[in-house]
Scaffold this motif. Structure first.
Motif, PDB file in Angstrom:
ATOM      1  N   GLN A   1      -1.676   2.724  36.464  1.00 49.51           N
ATOM      2  CA  GLN A   1      -0.771   3.720  35.903  1.00 49.51           C
ATOM      3  C   GLN A   1       0.637   3.153  35.750  1.00 49.51           C
ATOM      4  O   GLN A   1       0.996   2.169  36.387  1.00 49.51           O
ATOM      5  CB  GLN A   1      -0.699   4.962  36.793  1.00 49.51           C
ATOM      6  CG  GLN A   1      -1.906   5.876  36.714  1.00 49.51           C
ATOM      7  CD  GLN A   1      -1.712   7.139  37.538  1.00 49.51           C
ATOM      8  OE1 GLN A   1      -1.543   7.079  38.741  1.00 49.51           O
ATOM      9  NE2 GLN A   1      -1.757   8.293  36.887  1.00 49.51           N
ATOM     10  N   GLY A   2       1.407   3.798  34.902  1.00 45.97           N
ATOM     11  CA  GLY A   2       2.819   3.501  34.780  1.00 45.97           C
ATOM     12  C   GLY A   2       3.614   4.778  34.944  1.00 45.97           C
ATOM     13  O   GLY A   2       3.091   5.880  34.764  1.00 45.97           O
ATOM     14  N   CYS A   3       4.888   4.642  35.299  1.00 53.41           N
ATOM     15  CA  CYS A   3       5.729   5.804  35.557  1.00 53.41           C
ATOM     16  C   CYS A   3       6.942   5.806  34.630  1.00 53.41           C
ATOM     17  O   CYS A   3       7.682   4.824  34.568  1.00 53.41           O
ATOM     18  CB  CYS A   3       6.185   5.822  37.020  1.00 53.41           C
ATOM     19  SG  CYS A   3       7.102   7.301  37.482  1.00 53.41           S
TER      20      CYS A   3
ATOM     21  N   ASP B   1      -3.732  14.086  30.716  1.00 50.64           N
ATOM     22  CA  ASP B   1      -3.786  12.674  31.072  1.00 50.64           C
ATOM     23  C   ASP B   1      -2.426  12.141  31.503  1.00 50.64           C
ATOM     24  O   ASP B   1      -2.336  11.057  32.070  1.00 50.64           O
ATOM     25  CB  ASP B   1      -4.275  11.848  29.876  1.00 50.64           C
ATOM     26  CG  ASP B   1      -5.717  12.147  29.523  1.00 50.64           C
ATOM     27  OD1 ASP B   1      -6.409  12.808  30.322  1.00 50.64           O
ATOM     28  OD2 ASP B   1      -6.152  11.718  28.441  1.00 50.64           O
ATOM     29  N   THR B   2      -1.372  12.912  31.232  1.00 47.67           N
ATOM     30  CA  THR B   2      -0.017  12.436  31.513  1.00 47.67           C
ATOM     31  C   THR B   2       0.727  13.485  32.347  1.00 47.67           C
ATOM     32  O   THR B   2       1.645  14.151  31.853  1.00 47.67           O
ATOM     33  CB  THR B   2       0.740  12.169  30.202  1.00 47.67           C
ATOM     34  OG1 THR B   2       0.730  13.370  29.404  1.00 47.67           O
ATOM     35  CG2 THR B   2       0.092  11.034  29.429  1.00 47.67           C
TER      36      THR B   2
ATOM     37  N   LEU C   1       3.473  10.246  34.545  1.00 44.70           N
ATOM     38  CA  LEU C   1       2.529   9.177  34.816  1.00 44.70           C
ATOM     39  C   LEU C   1       1.570   9.024  33.642  1.00 44.70           C
ATOM     40  O   LEU C   1       0.997  10.005  33.159  1.00 44.70           O
ATOM     41  CB  LEU C   1       1.746   9.472  36.090  1.00 44.70           C
ATOM     42  CG  LEU C   1       2.603   9.573  37.360  1.00 44.70           C
ATOM     43  CD1 LEU C   1       1.775  10.081  38.525  1.00 44.70           C
ATOM     44  CD2 LEU C   1       3.222   8.228  37.696  1.00 44.70           C
ATOM     45  N   THR C   2       1.394   7.789  33.195  1.00 48.43           N
ATOM     46  CA  THR C   2       0.486   7.493  32.098  1.00 48.43           C
ATOM     47  C   THR C   2      -0.372   6.287  32.464  1.00 48.43           C
ATOM     48  O   THR C   2      -0.041   5.527  33.374  1.00 48.43           O
ATOM     49  CB  THR C   2       1.271   7.167  30.803  1.00 48.43           C
ATOM     50  OG1 THR C   2       2.069   5.998  31.025  1.00 48.43           O
ATOM     51  CG2 THR C   2       2.167   8.320  30.397  1.00 48.43           C
TER      52      THR C   2
ATOM     53  N   MET D   1      -6.418   9.629  36.479  1.00 53.03           N
ATOM     54  CA  MET D   1      -7.011   8.719  35.507  1.00 53.03           C
ATOM     55  C   MET D   1      -8.454   9.092  35.188  1.00 53.03           C
ATOM     56  O   MET D   1      -8.959   8.775  34.112  1.00 53.03           O
ATOM     57  CB  MET D   1      -6.923   7.284  36.024  1.00 53.03           C
ATOM     58  CG  MET D   1      -5.502   6.737  36.015  1.00 53.03           C
ATOM     59  SD  MET D   1      -5.401   4.965  36.424  1.00 53.03           S
ATOM     60  CE  MET D   1      -5.756   4.996  38.186  1.00 53.03           C
ATOM     61  N   GLU D   2      -9.137   9.779  36.125  1.00 50.35           N
ATOM     62  CA  GLU D   2     -10.516  10.212  35.898  1.00 50.35           C
ATOM     63  C   GLU D   2     -10.599  11.601  35.281  1.00 50.35           C
ATOM     64  O   GLU D   2     -11.684  12.158  35.136  1.00 50.35           O
ATOM     65  CB  GLU D   2     -11.279  10.184  37.226  1.00 50.35           C
ATOM     66  CG  GLU D   2     -11.477   8.777  37.782  1.00 50.35           C
ATOM     67  CD  GLU D   2     -12.108   8.776  39.164  1.00 50.35           C
ATOM     68  OE1 GLU D   2     -12.291   9.891  39.741  1.00 50.35           O
ATOM     69  OE2 GLU D   2     -12.412   7.678  39.668  1.00 50.35           O
ATOM     70  N   HIS D   3      -9.429  12.162  34.942  1.00 55.15           N
ATOM     71  CA  HIS D   3      -9.350  13.462  34.270  1.00 55.15           C
ATOM     72  C   HIS D   3      -9.995  14.582  35.091  1.00 55.15           C
ATOM     73  O   HIS D   3     -10.656  15.465  34.544  1.00 55.15           O
ATOM     74  CB  HIS D   3     -10.012  13.391  32.887  1.00 55.15           C
ATOM     75  CG  HIS D   3      -9.641  12.179  32.098  1.00 55.15           C
ATOM     76  ND1 HIS D   3      -8.347  11.886  31.746  1.00 55.15           N
ATOM     77  CD2 HIS D   3     -10.396  11.156  31.613  1.00 55.15           C
ATOM     78  CE1 HIS D   3      -8.309  10.747  31.069  1.00 55.15           C
ATOM     79  NE2 HIS D   3      -9.532  10.284  30.980  1.00 55.15           N
TER      80      HIS D   3
END
Length: 379
Positions: free
Chosen positions: A185-187, A208-209, A226-227, A356-358
Motif C-alpha cells: 500500500q501507499g499513503c 479500495d481507497t 491508502l491506495t 487490499m482484499e476488499h
C-alpha cells in the motif's frame, strides 16, 4: 515530576533527532545522563502533515511531561466517526479516557510537535550536533567507541539508534536484521483548512481507497488515504499529486468530498509507499540498542508509530534506572516492548490486508476496535 536517577550509565549517544530520538534524549537527560544527540539533517527539519495522537500516545507524552503543550497547540476530540465512502454514517466509536485527566484522542501538525520536543531538548541543555551520523561503532564491556561522518570520535556508555526505518546504527551493529518490507500500500496525505462540519476524527471505509480526517488545530486538518502502491519510474511532481488525489476522491461524500472540492494546489500533498518490520531479537548488541522505526516500524493504520517510539524511550530509561547493569536493563527493555510492538505491527498490517482484499468495512471496524482496546492497556 521526579525521575528516578540512572546509575548504570553516565553518558549516552542518541542517533536520530526525530520523535523517538528526542524522547530518548529527554528521558535520559531528566534522569541525570549526559546525552549527545545527533541528526543527519543539518537543519533538523521535519516534513509531513498532521499526526493523529491517540489516547495511548497522549499517555506516553504525559509521562514525558509534554501533554499540556500538545493540548494547547493541537486539537482534542472524544469520538471517531466511521462512514461509508459515500458519507453514510456507519458507527460512532467512543474513544475511552484511559487515565484520569487524560484526553481521549487528538491530532497536531507534525512540525509543531517537533518544535515542542525540540524546545524541551534545548531546555535540558542537551548538546545537538546536526549534519552528522555514525560510520563505525565498536562496543566492549564498558562502552562504545563511535566514529562520526565528520571524522570525529567519541566514547559513550550506551549508544541508542533511533535513526528511522533506514537506520545507520542497525546497518552497523545488527547483521541479523533486514530493511523494512513493503506492504503493498501507499499513503497519501494532504494538509488543508478544517471542513465546516467536522467535529470528530472521521474514517471513510468500503472502498479500495479508505481515508480518514484528523483535526490538528482549531483551523486545520490533515487527511490520509491508502491506495495500492504502483511502482513508478519517477516521483510525481506537485501537479500530478494534486490531480491524482482529486481523482481518487471522486466517489467520496461527506467531509472527504468537501476536501476534494476545496483542495488547491497550494495545499501540502504527499505520497509515499508503506513498509513495516518487527526486527528479530535481540534488539541490543553489546552496549548498542535500537528503538522506534529502526526496530519496530509500523504503518499508519493504528496511528501508533510515534506513540510506540515514545513508549520505547520511556521504557528504556525506566529499565536503565531500575537495573544494576546495562545488560539487564537492555534485556528488560526488550522483554517489555517486543510483544506489544509485534501486536501493533501485525494488527496494522492486518487492517491493510483487509483493505487490499476488499473485505467488508464492518471487518475493518471490528479489527480496529479490538486493536485500539489492546493499545489502551498499560505499557
Amino acid at each position: 515530576m521526579t525521575r528516578e536517577s540512572i546509575s548504570s550509565i553516565a553518558t549516552a549517544l542518541v542517533v536520530g533527532g526525530g520523535i523517538g530520538g528526542m524522547a530518548t534524549a529527554i528521558s535520559l537527560a531528566e534522569r541525570g545522563v549526559r546525552v549527545d544527540l545527533i541528526d543527519l539533517d543539518p537543519d533538523w527539519r521535519v516534513y509531513g502533515a498532521g499526526i493523529t495522537i491517540t489516547g495511548p500516545t497522549l499517555r506516553a507524552y504525559r509521562r514525558l511531561g509534554l501533554l499540556d503543550e500538545i493540548k494547547q497547540a493541537g486539537a482534542i476530540t472524544t469520538k471517531t466517526r466511521l462512514y461509508r465512502y459515500d458519507g453514510t454514517l456507519m458507527q460512532v466509536l467512543d474513544e475511552p479516557v484511559i487515565e484520569e485527566g487524560l484526553p481521549a484522542t487528538g491530532g497536531i501538525m507534525r512540525p509543531v510537535l517537533h518544535r515542542i520536543m525540540q524546545t524541551r531538548v534545548k531546555a535540558l541543555d542537551i548538546p545537538v550536533r546536526l549534519g552528522v551520523t555514525v560510520t563505525a561503532l565498536e562496543s566492549d564491556d564498558q562502552g562504545v567507541d563511535a566514529t562520526f561522518s565528520d571524522g570525529s570520535t567519541g566514547r559513550y556508555d550506551l549508544v541508542i539508534g533511533a535513526d528511522s526505518v533506514f537506520s545507520a546504527v542497525r546497518e552497523l551493529a545488527f547483521p541479523h536484521m533486514a530493511p523494512a518490507q513493503p506492504t503493498g500500500q501507499g499513503c497519501w496525505r494532504i494538509s488543508i483548512r478544517k471542513p465546516p462540519g467536522l467535529s470528530e476524527s472521521e474514517f471513510f471505509l468500503g472502498t479500495d481507497t479508505p481515508c480518514g480526517i484528523t483535526a490538528c488545530s482549531p483551523d486545520n486538518v490533515y487527511m490520509w488515504m491508502l491506495t495500492a502502491h504502483e511502482e513508478r519510474e519517477r516521483f510525481m511532481d506537485e501537479e500530478e499529486l494534486y490531480t491524482t488525489l482529486k481523482e481518487l476522491l471522486a466517489p467520496f461524500g461527506g467531509n472527504a468530498g468537501w476536501i476534494r472540492d476545496n483542495m488547491t494546489r497550494e495545499d501540502w500533498i504527499n505520497y509515499r509507499p508503506l513498509a513495516a518490520a518487527l526486527q528479530p531479537r535481540p534488539w541490543s548488541s553489546g552496549r548498542v540498542v535500537l528503538l522506534g522505526d529502526a526496530v519496530h516500524a509500523t504503518t499508519p493504520h493504528l496511528a501508533s508509530g510515534a506513540g510506540m517510539a515514545v513508549e520505547s524511550a520511556i521504557v528504556l530509561a525506566e529499565e536503565l534506572a531500575a537495573a544494576d547493569s546495562v545488560g539487564k536493563a537492555l534485556a528488560a527493555y526488550e522483554e517489555r516492548r517486543f510483544d506489544r510492538c509485534r501486536f501493533i505491527i501485525e494488527s496494522s498490517i492486518g487492517i491493510g490486508r483487509l483493505q487490499m482484499e476488499h473485505r467488508p468495512p464492518q471487518e475493518h471496524a471490528a479489527l480496529l476496535e479490538t486493536a485500539l482496546a489492546r493499545l489502551n492497556e498499560p505499557f
